[in-house]
Scaffold this motif. Structure first.
Motif, PDB file in Angstrom:
ATOM      1  N   ASN A 331     -33.580  -0.206 -12.259  1.00  0.00           N
ATOM      2  CA  ASN A 331     -34.767  -0.736 -12.894  1.00  0.00           C
ATOM      3  C   ASN A 331     -35.823  -1.091 -11.856  1.00  0.00           C
ATOM      4  OD1 ASN A 331     -33.582  -0.557 -15.455  1.00  0.00           O
ATOM      5  ND2 ASN A 331     -32.581  -2.574 -15.195  1.00  0.00           N
ATOM      6  N   ALA A 332     -37.054  -1.189 -12.327  1.00  0.00           N
ATOM      7  CA  ALA A 332     -38.155  -1.501 -11.412  1.00  0.00           C
ATOM      8  C   ALA A 332     -37.983  -2.885 -10.781  1.00  0.00           C
ATOM      9  CB  ALA A 332     -39.487  -1.419 -12.160  1.00  0.00           C
ATOM     10  N   ASP A 333     -37.374  -3.818 -11.502  1.00  0.00           N
ATOM     11  CA  ASP A 333     -37.200  -5.163 -10.958  1.00  0.00           C
ATOM     12  C   ASP A 333     -36.206  -5.198  -9.804  1.00  0.00           C
ATOM     13  OD1 ASP A 333     -38.952  -6.046 -12.903  1.00  0.00           O
ATOM     14  OD2 ASP A 333     -37.347  -6.549 -14.324  1.00  0.00           O
ATOM     15  N   SER A 334     -35.283  -4.257  -9.766  1.00  0.00           N
ATOM     16  CA  SER A 334     -34.262  -4.258  -8.717  1.00  0.00           C
ATOM     17  C   SER A 334     -34.652  -3.441  -7.492  1.00  0.00           C
ATOM     18  CB  SER A 334     -32.940  -3.720  -9.279  1.00  0.00           C
ATOM     19  OG  SER A 334     -33.093  -2.377  -9.715  1.00  0.00           O
ATOM     20  N   LEU A 335     -35.770  -2.734  -7.557  1.00  0.00           N
ATOM     21  CA  LEU A 335     -36.147  -1.881  -6.428  1.00  0.00           C
ATOM     22  C   LEU A 335     -36.502  -2.690  -5.187  1.00  0.00           C
ATOM     23  CD1 LEU A 335     -38.324   0.816  -8.233  1.00  0.00           C
ATOM     24  CD2 LEU A 335     -35.922   0.942  -7.576  1.00  0.00           C
ATOM     25  N   GLU A 380     -38.165   6.960 -17.498  1.00  0.00           N
ATOM     26  CA  GLU A 380     -37.723   7.618 -16.278  1.00  0.00           C
ATOM     27  C   GLU A 380     -38.920   8.044 -15.428  1.00  0.00           C
ATOM     28  OE1 GLU A 380     -35.385  11.703 -15.019  1.00  0.00           O
ATOM     29  OE2 GLU A 380     -34.858  10.690 -16.911  1.00  0.00           O
ATOM     30  N   VAL A 381     -38.873   7.756 -14.130  1.00  0.00           N
ATOM     31  CA  VAL A 381     -39.934   8.146 -13.208  1.00  0.00           C
ATOM     32  C   VAL A 381     -39.785   9.632 -12.911  1.00  0.00           C
ATOM     33  CG1 VAL A 381     -40.920   7.772 -10.907  1.00  0.00           C
ATOM     34  CG2 VAL A 381     -40.029   5.829 -12.213  1.00  0.00           C
ATOM     35  N   PRO A 382     -40.826  10.438 -13.145  1.00  0.00           N
ATOM     36  CA  PRO A 382     -40.673  11.894 -12.967  1.00  0.00           C
ATOM     37  C   PRO A 382     -40.251  12.297 -11.563  1.00  0.00           C
ATOM     38  CG  PRO A 382     -42.681  11.384 -14.185  1.00  0.00           C
ATOM     39  CD  PRO A 382     -42.147  10.083 -13.693  1.00  0.00           C
ATOM     40  N   SER A 383     -40.789  11.647 -10.566  1.00  0.00           N
ATOM     41  CA  SER A 383     -40.446  12.026  -9.185  1.00  0.00           C
ATOM     42  C   SER A 383     -39.125  11.437  -8.729  1.00  0.00           C
ATOM     43  CB  SER A 383     -41.560  11.574  -8.238  1.00  0.00           C
ATOM     44  OG  SER A 383     -41.682  10.152  -8.254  1.00  0.00           O
ATOM     45  N   ASN A 384     -38.582  10.484  -9.505  1.00  0.00           N
ATOM     46  CA  ASN A 384     -37.349   9.783  -9.132  1.00  0.00           C
ATOM     47  C   ASN A 384     -37.475   9.165  -7.739  1.00  0.00           C
ATOM     48  OD1 ASN A 384     -34.887   8.915 -10.121  1.00  0.00           O
ATOM     49  ND2 ASN A 384     -33.726  10.536  -9.094  1.00  0.00           N
ATOM     50  N   ALA A 385     -38.644   8.585  -7.483  1.00  0.00           N
ATOM     51  CA  ALA A 385     -38.932   7.992  -6.176  1.00  0.00           C
ATOM     52  C   ALA A 385     -39.843   6.784  -6.371  1.00  0.00           C
ATOM     53  CB  ALA A 385     -39.590   9.010  -5.245  1.00  0.00           C
ATOM     54  N   PHE A 386     -39.911   5.943  -5.346  1.00  0.00           N
ATOM     55  CA  PHE A 386     -40.830   4.811  -5.340  1.00  0.00           C
ATOM     56  C   PHE A 386     -41.231   4.546  -3.889  1.00  0.00           C
ATOM     57  CE2 PHE A 386     -36.770   2.901  -4.425  1.00  0.00           C
ATOM     58  CZ  PHE A 386     -37.047   1.837  -3.582  1.00  0.00           C
ATOM     59  N   HIS A 387     -42.331   3.833  -3.711  1.00  0.00           N
ATOM     60  CA  HIS A 387     -42.787   3.497  -2.366  1.00  0.00           C
ATOM     61  C   HIS A 387     -43.027   1.995  -2.268  1.00  0.00           C
ATOM     62  CE1 HIS A 387     -46.682   3.868  -4.494  1.00  0.00           C
ATOM     63  NE2 HIS A 387     -47.103   2.969  -3.620  1.00  0.00           N
ATOM     64  N   SER A 388     -42.892   1.482  -1.071  1.00  0.00           N
ATOM     65  CA  SER A 388     -43.123   0.068  -0.793  1.00  0.00           C
ATOM     66  C   SER A 388     -44.377  -0.053   0.064  1.00  0.00           C
ATOM     67  CB  SER A 388     -41.921  -0.534  -0.055  1.00  0.00           C
ATOM     68  OG  SER A 388     -42.169  -1.888   0.290  1.00  0.00           O
ATOM     69  N   PRO A 389     -45.316  -0.917  -0.302  1.00  0.00           N
ATOM     70  CA  PRO A 389     -46.566  -1.028   0.466  1.00  0.00           C
ATOM     71  C   PRO A 389     -46.312  -1.339   1.928  1.00  0.00           C
ATOM     72  CG  PRO A 389     -46.756  -2.191  -1.623  1.00  0.00           C
ATOM     73  CD  PRO A 389     -45.333  -1.792  -1.487  1.00  0.00           C
ATOM     74  N   LEU A 428     -47.184   9.642   1.556  1.00  0.00           N
ATOM     75  CA  LEU A 428     -47.840   9.522   2.855  1.00  0.00           C
ATOM     76  C   LEU A 428     -49.351   9.370   2.693  1.00  0.00           C
ATOM     77  CD1 LEU A 428     -47.646   9.612   5.948  1.00  0.00           C
ATOM     78  CD2 LEU A 428     -47.749  12.105   5.812  1.00  0.00           C
ATOM     79  N   ARG A 429     -49.930  10.101   1.764  1.00  0.00           N
ATOM     80  CA  ARG A 429     -51.362   9.971   1.503  1.00  0.00           C
ATOM     81  C   ARG A 429     -51.722   8.546   1.076  1.00  0.00           C
ATOM     82  NH1 ARG A 429     -54.808  14.045  -0.283  1.00  0.00           N
ATOM     83  NH2 ARG A 429     -55.198  12.793  -2.157  1.00  0.00           N
ATOM     84  N   LEU A 430     -50.926   7.984   0.197  1.00  0.00           N
ATOM     85  CA  LEU A 430     -51.205   6.629  -0.271  1.00  0.00           C
ATOM     86  C   LEU A 430     -51.046   5.601   0.841  1.00  0.00           C
ATOM     87  CD1 LEU A 430     -49.415   6.708  -3.742  1.00  0.00           C
ATOM     88  CD2 LEU A 430     -51.872   6.822  -3.314  1.00  0.00           C
ATOM     89  N   LEU A 431     -49.999   5.755   1.644  1.00  0.00           N
ATOM     90  CA  LEU A 431     -49.728   4.778   2.696  1.00  0.00           C
ATOM     91  C   LEU A 431     -50.749   4.849   3.823  1.00  0.00           C
ATOM     92  CD1 LEU A 431     -45.843   5.121   2.882  1.00  0.00           C
ATOM     93  CD2 LEU A 431     -47.140   3.209   1.927  1.00  0.00           C
ATOM     94  N   LEU A 432     -51.387   5.993   4.007  1.00  0.00           N
ATOM     95  CA  LEU A 432     -52.415   6.132   5.043  1.00  0.00           C
ATOM     96  C   LEU A 432     -53.808   5.788   4.529  1.00  0.00           C
ATOM     97  CD1 LEU A 432     -51.266   9.349   6.935  1.00  0.00           C
ATOM     98  CD2 LEU A 432     -51.012   6.963   7.638  1.00  0.00           C
ATOM     99  N   GLY A 433     -53.922   5.438   3.272  1.00  0.00           N
ATOM    100  CA  GLY A 433     -55.203   4.974   2.764  1.00  0.00           C
ATOM    101  C   GLY A 433     -56.014   5.995   2.018  1.00  0.00           C
ATOM    102  N   VAL A 434     -55.461   7.173   1.725  1.00  0.00           N
ATOM    103  CA  VAL A 434     -56.179   8.166   0.924  1.00  0.00           C
ATOM    104  C   VAL A 434     -56.069   7.722  -0.535  1.00  0.00           C
ATOM    105  CG1 VAL A 434     -56.388  10.588   0.303  1.00  0.00           C
ATOM    106  CG2 VAL A 434     -55.598   9.954   2.590  1.00  0.00           C
ATOM    107  N   GLN A 435     -57.184   7.240  -1.072  1.00  0.00           N
ATOM    108  CA  GLN A 435     -57.149   6.641  -2.396  1.00  0.00           C
ATOM    109  C   GLN A 435     -57.041   7.709  -3.485  1.00  0.00           C
ATOM    110  OE1 GLN A 435     -60.418   3.946  -2.883  1.00  0.00           O
ATOM    111  NE2 GLN A 435     -60.208   3.105  -0.834  1.00  0.00           N
ATOM    112  N   SER A 436     -56.239   7.404  -4.464  1.00  0.00           N
ATOM    113  CA  SER A 436     -56.084   8.300  -5.608  1.00  0.00           C
ATOM    114  C   SER A 436     -57.093   7.898  -6.678  1.00  0.00           C
ATOM    115  CB  SER A 436     -54.656   8.210  -6.165  1.00  0.00           C
ATOM    116  OG  SER A 436     -54.348   6.868  -6.483  1.00  0.00           O
ATOM    117  N   LEU A 437     -58.207   8.611  -6.728  1.00  0.00           N
ATOM    118  CA  LEU A 437     -59.292   8.274  -7.642  1.00  0.00           C
ATOM    119  C   LEU A 437     -59.133   9.018  -8.956  1.00  0.00           C
ATOM    120  CD1 LEU A 437     -62.290   8.401  -5.151  1.00  0.00           C
ATOM    121  CD2 LEU A 437     -61.092   6.382  -5.963  1.00  0.00           C
TER     122      LEU A 437
END
Length: 591
Positions: A331-335, A380-389, A428-437
């Motif tokens: 679950n998202a709470d346990s990530l 279900e998350v389609p990519s089956n992945a998550f990222h931490s800021p 990687l794009r998100l973590l380097l600051g490429v904003q998803s507009l």
């Protein structure tokens, strides 16, 4: 008769003669006075030598060396405005302007937007300037606009727009370049296409046409160039966000802060090597999917990559079996509890102080397979992945499809690197600051291509990094100047002064280049400024006398100077008291 004069009589001429008993008492008095006079002269000589020679010599030899710093220029940095300027070229294709309107082209307009910064910033407000030039399309550009498939590349080669600038082509409504429901097309380079209807140009002056076209051009600039929100996000550590800017807060907290370099680590986690024998071509995948992006980002920072495989590494959370999905779920709470136990096994690169971006590929063990990640809505998350800021990302890769009734363990699994690198590239794009507009309605944004980054996305990132570097370097230099001004014991060596002067000069050049729109030079100068300021601020020589207060000085100098100064002071006091006593005796005799 004759008179006889005896020695010592009253009428005798010549030196006065004393009786022998008077000479006996006079000699010790003269010797004492002579010795006292010599003692006074010796005390005065010693005092004079100490005051004239000793004190200046001691002061000079124990003086804290403080090289000259450009304090006035550092104070001026706090008063400077932040000017950002971008060149925009609007090109009218055939059929978009009338002959009467065409007579007034070319035309140049400048639009300034002044924004205040809500925060304890050195720069209290900034000016965003767009210098727009209007002209008609050339013959070669008209030919390129007739090629729907290659228009973006052809127009980019014809315009050769420099870094930070944009070219917007205005095309007629009848053009077949865009689908019917698309009014604005944003390409991979620094070009955009804007469709204009016939009603906007017929029977109107050029000024009226430009006034109606301005909202669309402004929307294009908000997407492709810098905006007030971008600059606020770049200054996220130094401003207070308004309650409505939740997306800006999320973007600023997700991306890593600006740094001269980054370390990227790819890790394969195999908790069950007895059941799974995993093979991943990480070197080839990095060269194919990641390296083109990093090559394009090379003006921003230096990147280094490594990879590792970790065995018997479990997640910090035990997955739960969900009978409705017939699979194990996270679950998202346990990530949030997954990262810390895994991070302890990753290791760290102690030789580098650069931030580390971690990308983990986790293959569940056979007892908890398949494993899926669910969001807050239990979907279900389609990519089956998550990222931490500001940390990295984790992807769960299920291999239960390789199991069968007669499967022999360990199962040999070749990991699909295209699927994995697609997820890691987006993270990687998100973590380097490429904003998803999310583009406005009627906008069509071209895919970023094989490099993973469009040219205008790189420009937006360069604008943000330049502003962030300038703000960080300015804060560092002003803090250092205040520290050195408040604590006079700190030694300022020549190399510190040189670094400070270099940082101030680079800051001034960076802000000047931003004002004229030279984004590439502004970014380079801002990087030089932040490197010089950090090097000066963290120089070890600044700590030598930092914790050396005045009470410790007295504790050291009193045992040295007190034994010498006390006799001199007592002698001087005695000389003064004797001089006063003689003066009083002379005054008494006169009276």
């Amino acid at each position: 008769s004759s008179m006889v004069f005896k020695r010592g009589s009253v009428g005798a001429k010549g030196p006065r003669a004393y009786p022998p008993h008077q000479l006996h008492h006079q000699m010790p008095v003269l010797l004492i006075q002579d010795k006292r006079r010599r003692g006074q002269l010796a005390a005065l000589s010693i005092a004079a030598v100490v005051i004239i020679v000793g004190v200046p010599l001691w002061w000079r030899t124990t003086e804290t060396y403080r090289a000259w710093l450009p304090v006035s220029q550092i104070k001026d940095l706090a008063k400077l405005q932040l000017h950002l300027s971008a060149d925009v070229e609007v090109v009218f294709a055939r059929g978009t302007v009338t002959p009467e309107q065409q007579k007034k082209v070319p035309l140049t307009q400048t639009q300034d937007e002044e924004h205040t910064v809500d925060g304890d910033l050195l720069m209290q407000f900034m000016i965003l300037r767009y210098e727009t030039k209007y002209r008609t399309a050339t013959i070669m550009e008209e030919d390129a606009l007739k090629k729907p498939t290659a228009a973006d590349l052809s127009l980019h080669m014809l315009s050769e727009s420099p870094c930070g600038s944009l070219v917007v082509y205005v095309i007629p409504e009848s053009s077949s370049l865009l689908p019917e429901d698309v009014n604005v097309y944003i390409g991979q380079r620094r070009t955009a296409l804007v469709r204009i209807s016939a009603q906007m140009r017929v029977g109107k002056t050029l000024e009226q046409l430009l006034a109606q076209l301005e909202p669309q051009i402004k929307q294009v600039l908000q997407v492709m160039s810098f905006s007030h929100t971008d600059i606020t996000v770049a200054l996220s550590d130094r401003v207070r966000f308004r309650p409505g800017n939740k997306e800006s807060i999320a973007d600023s907290m997700r991306a890593f802060k600006s740094s001269p370099g980054y370390e990227i680590t790819f890790s394969l986690l195999n908790p069950d090597p007895k059941s799974h024998q995993l093979h991943w071509d990480i070197e080839g995948a990095v060269q194919t999917y990641i390296q083109p992006l990093l090559t394009k980002l090379s003006p921003l920072a230096n990147f280094s990559m490594d990879s590792q495989t970790l065995y018997y590494t479990m997640l910090g959370v035990t997955p739960r079996f969900d009978s409705s999905f017939e699979a194990y779920t996270l679950n998202a709470d346990s990530l949030a509890h997954v990262i810390n136990p895994v991070e302890a096994r990753l290791g760290s690169n102690a030789a580098s102080s650069n931030p580390v971006l971690n990308f983990l590929l986790y293959v569940p063990d056979i007892r908890h397979s398949p494993l899926y990640i669910h969001d807050h809505r239990k979907q279900e998350v389609p990519s089956n992945a998550f990222h931490s800021p500001r940390w990295g990302g984790i992807m769960v890769y299920n291999v239960n499809g390789f199991y069968g009734s007669e499967t022999e363990f360990p199962v040999h699994v070749n990991i699909n690197m295209a699927k994995v690198m697609g997820v890691f590239l987006a993270q990687l794009r998100l973590l380097l600051g490429v904003q998803s507009l999310s583009p406005p309605p009627g906008f069509l944004v071209a895919p970023c291509g094989s490099t993973g980054l469009a040219d205008w996305e790189l420009d937006r990132l360069m604008w943000s990094r330049s502003v962030e570097n300038i703000a960080t370097a300015t804060t560092t230099i002003t803090s250092l100047a205040q520290l050195l001004d408040q604590i006079g014991n700190i030694v300022i060596n020549d190399n510190i002064a040189q670094q400070v002067s270099s940082a101030v000069t680079s800051l001034q050049l960076a802000m000047a280049e931003l004002e004229v729109g030279n984004l590439g030079f502004a970014l380079q100068y801002s990087k030089e400024a932040i490197l010089a300021s950090e090097k000066a601020f963290f120089d070890p020589s600044l700590l030598h006398l930092l914790y050396f207060p005045d009470d410790q000085k007295f504790a050291i100098y009193i045992p040295l100077f007190l034994p010498m100064c006390v006799p001199i002071l007592l002698s001087m006091l005695k000389i003064v008291s004797e001089a006063r006593q003689r003066r009083r005796e002379k005054q008494a005799k006169k009276e």
